[in-house]
Structure formats: C-alpha cells, structure tokens
Design a protein around this motif. Structure first.
Motif, PDB file in Angstrom:
ATOM      1  N   THR A 158       5.126  49.319  35.005  1.00 25.19           N
ATOM      2  CA  THR A 158       6.394  50.049  35.120  1.00 25.19           C
ATOM      3  C   THR A 158       6.810  50.177  36.581  1.00 25.19           C
ATOM      4  OG1 THR A 158       5.849  51.290  33.129  1.00 25.19           O
ATOM      5  CG2 THR A 158       7.567  52.206  34.542  1.00 25.19           C
ATOM      6  N   LEU A 159       5.850  50.518  37.436  1.00 29.69           N
ATOM      7  CA  LEU A 159       6.156  50.643  38.865  1.00 29.69           C
ATOM      8  C   LEU A 159       6.558  49.297  39.464  1.00 29.69           C
ATOM      9  CD1 LEU A 159       6.223  52.707  41.138  1.00 29.69           C
ATOM     10  CD2 LEU A 159       3.911  52.011  41.698  1.00 29.69           C
ATOM     11  N   GLY A 160       5.918  48.225  39.013  1.00 31.33           N
ATOM     12  CA  GLY A 160       6.312  46.889  39.482  1.00 31.33           C
ATOM     13  C   GLY A 160       7.730  46.544  39.076  1.00 31.33           C
ATOM     14  N   ILE A 161       8.117  46.922  37.863  1.00 31.63           N
ATOM     15  CA  ILE A 161       9.490  46.686  37.409  1.00 31.63           C
ATOM     16  C   ILE A 161      10.470  47.494  38.248  1.00 31.63           C
ATOM     17  CG2 ILE A 161      11.079  47.065  35.477  1.00 31.63           C
ATOM     18  CD1 ILE A 161       8.710  46.333  33.618  1.00 31.63           C
ATOM     19  N   ILE A 162      10.111  48.763  38.531  1.00 29.27           N
ATOM     20  CA  ILE A 162      10.985  49.606  39.359  1.00 29.27           C
ATOM     21  C   ILE A 162      11.127  49.008  40.753  1.00 29.27           C
ATOM     22  CG2 ILE A 162      11.146  51.860  40.497  1.00 29.27           C
ATOM     23  CD1 ILE A 162       9.875  53.058  37.958  1.00 29.27           C
ATOM     24  N   ASN A 163      10.012  48.581  41.356  1.00 26.44           N
ATOM     25  CA  ASN A 163      10.071  47.957  42.689  1.00 26.44           C
ATOM     26  C   ASN A 163      10.928  46.700  42.680  1.00 26.44           C
ATOM     27  OD1 ASN A 163       8.501  49.815  44.053  1.00 26.44           O
ATOM     28  ND2 ASN A 163       6.597  48.716  43.646  1.00 26.44           N
ATOM     29  N   ASN A 164      10.768  45.881  41.649  1.00 28.70           N
ATOM     30  CA  ASN A 164      11.542  44.647  41.552  1.00 28.70           C
ATOM     31  C   ASN A 164      13.032  44.954  41.408  1.00 28.70           C
ATOM     32  OD1 ASN A 164      11.975  41.916  41.469  1.00 28.70           O
ATOM     33  ND2 ASN A 164      11.521  41.728  39.290  1.00 28.70           N
ATOM     34  N   MET A 165      13.364  45.945  40.573  1.00 26.37           N
ATOM     35  CA  MET A 165      14.776  46.307  40.406  1.00 26.37           C
ATOM     36  C   MET A 165      15.372  46.811  41.713  1.00 26.37           C
ATOM     37  SD  MET A 165      14.971  48.049  36.583  1.00 26.37           S
ATOM     38  CE  MET A 165      15.182  49.607  37.323  1.00 26.37           C
ATOM     39  N   LEU A 166      14.616  47.632  42.447  1.00 21.77           N
ATOM     40  CA  LEU A 166      15.120  48.151  43.719  1.00 21.77           C
ATOM     41  C   LEU A 166      15.314  47.026  44.736  1.00 21.77           C
ATOM     42  CD1 LEU A 166      13.003  51.421  44.035  1.00 21.77           C
ATOM     43  CD2 LEU A 166      15.424  51.230  43.471  1.00 21.77           C
TER      44      LEU A 166
ATOM     45  N   SER B 229      17.344  49.917  50.394  1.00 21.74           N
ATOM     46  CA  SER B 229      16.573  49.955  51.637  1.00 21.74           C
ATOM     47  C   SER B 229      15.111  50.294  51.342  1.00 21.74           C
ATOM     48  CB  SER B 229      17.168  51.013  52.567  1.00 21.74           C
ATOM     49  OG  SER B 229      16.294  51.282  53.631  1.00 21.74           O
ATOM     50  N   PRO B 230      14.187  49.665  52.061  1.00 21.61           N
ATOM     51  CA  PRO B 230      12.761  49.980  51.846  1.00 21.61           C
ATOM     52  C   PRO B 230      12.438  51.454  52.098  1.00 21.61           C
ATOM     53  CG  PRO B 230      12.972  47.994  53.153  1.00 21.61           C
ATOM     54  CD  PRO B 230      14.348  48.550  52.991  1.00 21.61           C
ATOM     55  N   TYR B 231      13.202  52.093  52.961  1.00 20.52           N
ATOM     56  CA  TYR B 231      12.959  53.511  53.228  1.00 20.52           C
ATOM     57  C   TYR B 231      13.343  54.359  52.020  1.00 20.52           C
ATOM     58  CZ  TYR B 231      12.634  51.703  57.939  1.00 20.52           C
ATOM     59  OH  TYR B 231      12.276  50.979  59.037  1.00 20.52           O
ATOM     60  N   LEU B 232      14.398  53.972  51.344  1.00 17.22           N
ATOM     61  CA  LEU B 232      14.813  54.706  50.151  1.00 17.22           C
ATOM     62  C   LEU B 232      13.920  54.400  48.949  1.00 17.22           C
ATOM     63  CD1 LEU B 232      18.701  54.496  50.361  1.00 17.22           C
ATOM     64  CD2 LEU B 232      17.238  56.470  50.780  1.00 17.22           C
ATOM     65  N   GLN B 233      13.256  53.255  48.960  1.00  8.71           N
ATOM     66  CA  GLN B 233      12.368  52.911  47.855  1.00  8.71           C
ATOM     67  C   GLN B 233      11.206  53.902  47.759  1.00  8.71           C
ATOM     68  OE1 GLN B 233      11.164  48.817  47.862  1.00  8.71           O
ATOM     69  NE2 GLN B 233      13.266  48.075  47.921  1.00  8.71           N
ATOM     70  N   GLY B 234      10.691  54.344  48.907  1.00  3.14           N
ATOM     71  CA  GLY B 234       9.648  55.365  48.899  1.00  3.14           C
ATOM     72  C   GLY B 234      10.149  56.672  48.314  1.00  3.14           C
ATOM     73  N   THR B 235      11.406  56.990  48.600  1.00  7.34           N
ATOM     74  CA  THR B 235      12.001  58.204  48.038  1.00  7.34           C
ATOM     75  C   THR B 235      12.126  58.090  46.525  1.00  7.34           C
ATOM     76  OG1 THR B 235      13.238  58.491  50.082  1.00  7.34           O
ATOM     77  CG2 THR B 235      13.990  59.739  48.173  1.00  7.34           C
ATOM     78  N   VAL B 236      12.544  56.938  46.060  1.00  4.09           N
ATOM     79  CA  VAL B 236      12.672  56.725  44.615  1.00  4.09           C
ATOM     80  C   VAL B 236      11.299  56.848  43.939  1.00  4.09           C
ATOM     81  CG1 VAL B 236      13.250  55.012  42.854  1.00  4.09           C
ATOM     82  CG2 VAL B 236      14.758  55.353  44.796  1.00  4.09           C
ATOM     83  N   LYS B 237      10.264  56.280  44.557  1.00  5.40           N
ATOM     84  CA  LYS B 237       8.913  56.399  43.997  1.00  5.40           C
ATOM     85  C   LYS B 237       8.482  57.868  43.960  1.00  5.40           C
ATOM     86  CE  LYS B 237       7.484  51.943  45.764  1.00  5.40           C
ATOM     87  NZ  LYS B 237       6.642  51.258  46.746  1.00  5.40           N
TER      88      LYS B 237
END
Length: 144
Positions: free
Chosen positions: A106-114, A120-128
């Motif tokens: 699930t986390l891999g799918i979320i990372n791929n979608m982002l 932005s990679p900085y916002l990806q940490g916030t989403v996680k």
C-alpha cells in the motif's frame, strides 16, 4: 516475499515466535512465564541486524554505489508506516507478517502515485505522516 514467508513461519510456528509475541506484548508477564526476555530481545535484534545487512547489500547493488551519509535516508519512516498501515498497534505485541507486507505494498502504491503526480519529495514525507496518523486513529477507534 520469500523473507516474509520465512519470518511468518518463524513467528507463527516456532516457540521463539510465541516468546517474541509474549515479550512484545508484556515483558513483565513474559518474565513471570519463565521466558528469557533479554535473550529473546537479543535474538530479535540479531535477526533484524542480519536482515538490515542483506538489505544494505541489495540497496547498494541496486543503486550501483553507496553513500554512507544518506544511503538509507527516510527509509525508517517507510518501515514504520508499512507496519502501522498493516495493522500492528503502536503498543506492539500483536501484528502479522501478512499485514506488514500489505502495508508495504500500500505504501509503495502511495509513493508511486505521489511520484506520478509530481508531488515534491518534501511533501511526500508529510503525506506519509498523515497516513500514519490516520492509521493510528483508525486503530484507536477499533480498540474502543
């Protein structure tokens, strides 16, 4: 997948797996049950160390190099998020390997979608972080 199968067999079918769940759930009660808590913890740390060693070798082979300063940067957040999304409570003691694998997928799918959306990679940490908080809140609702 093979590593998940091996650890699932160890966790569900061996005495060490039962001891590990008991120590993770309540170490004081495990000690009263004649389980060697310190030895069980030590053996789990050894297993984690071996697994991390193999992971580091595979990561350096995948990247074709390894920088000691930022080789595994932010992977700890991914690991925690995968376990929490998989249904393991923050208090520990109960969880499943299958749930963790599903959480990692699930986390891999979320990372791929982002990444595909150009976030932005900085916002990806916030989403996680928001996903982790959401999973913890869902678990808290279930416990009540």
């Amino acid at each position: 997948i093979s590593l998940a199968v091996v650890f699932a067999i160890i966790l569900n079918k061996t005495r060490y797996g039962r001891y590990l769940c008991a120590v993770g759930s309540n170490p004081k009660v495990a000690k009263y049950s004649a389980i060697k808590v310190n030895l069980t913890r030590f053996m789990s740390y050894v297993a984690v160390g071996i697994t991390v060693g193999f992971s580091a070798v595979f990561l350096s082979a995948r990247l074709n190099s390894m920088s000691s300063t930022n080789g595994g940067l932010n992977y700890e957040l991914d690991a925690i998020a995968a376990v929490i999304i998989g249904g393991t409570p923050m208090t520990g003691g109960s969880g499943s390997i299958l749930g963790t694998v599903i959480g990692a997928i699930t986390l891999g799918i979320i990372n791929n979608m982002l990444n595909m959306l150009g976030v932005s990679p900085y916002l990806q940490g916030t989403v996680k972080g928001v996903v982790i908080i959401g999973a913890v809140l869902i678990q808290r609702k279930r416990a009540q």
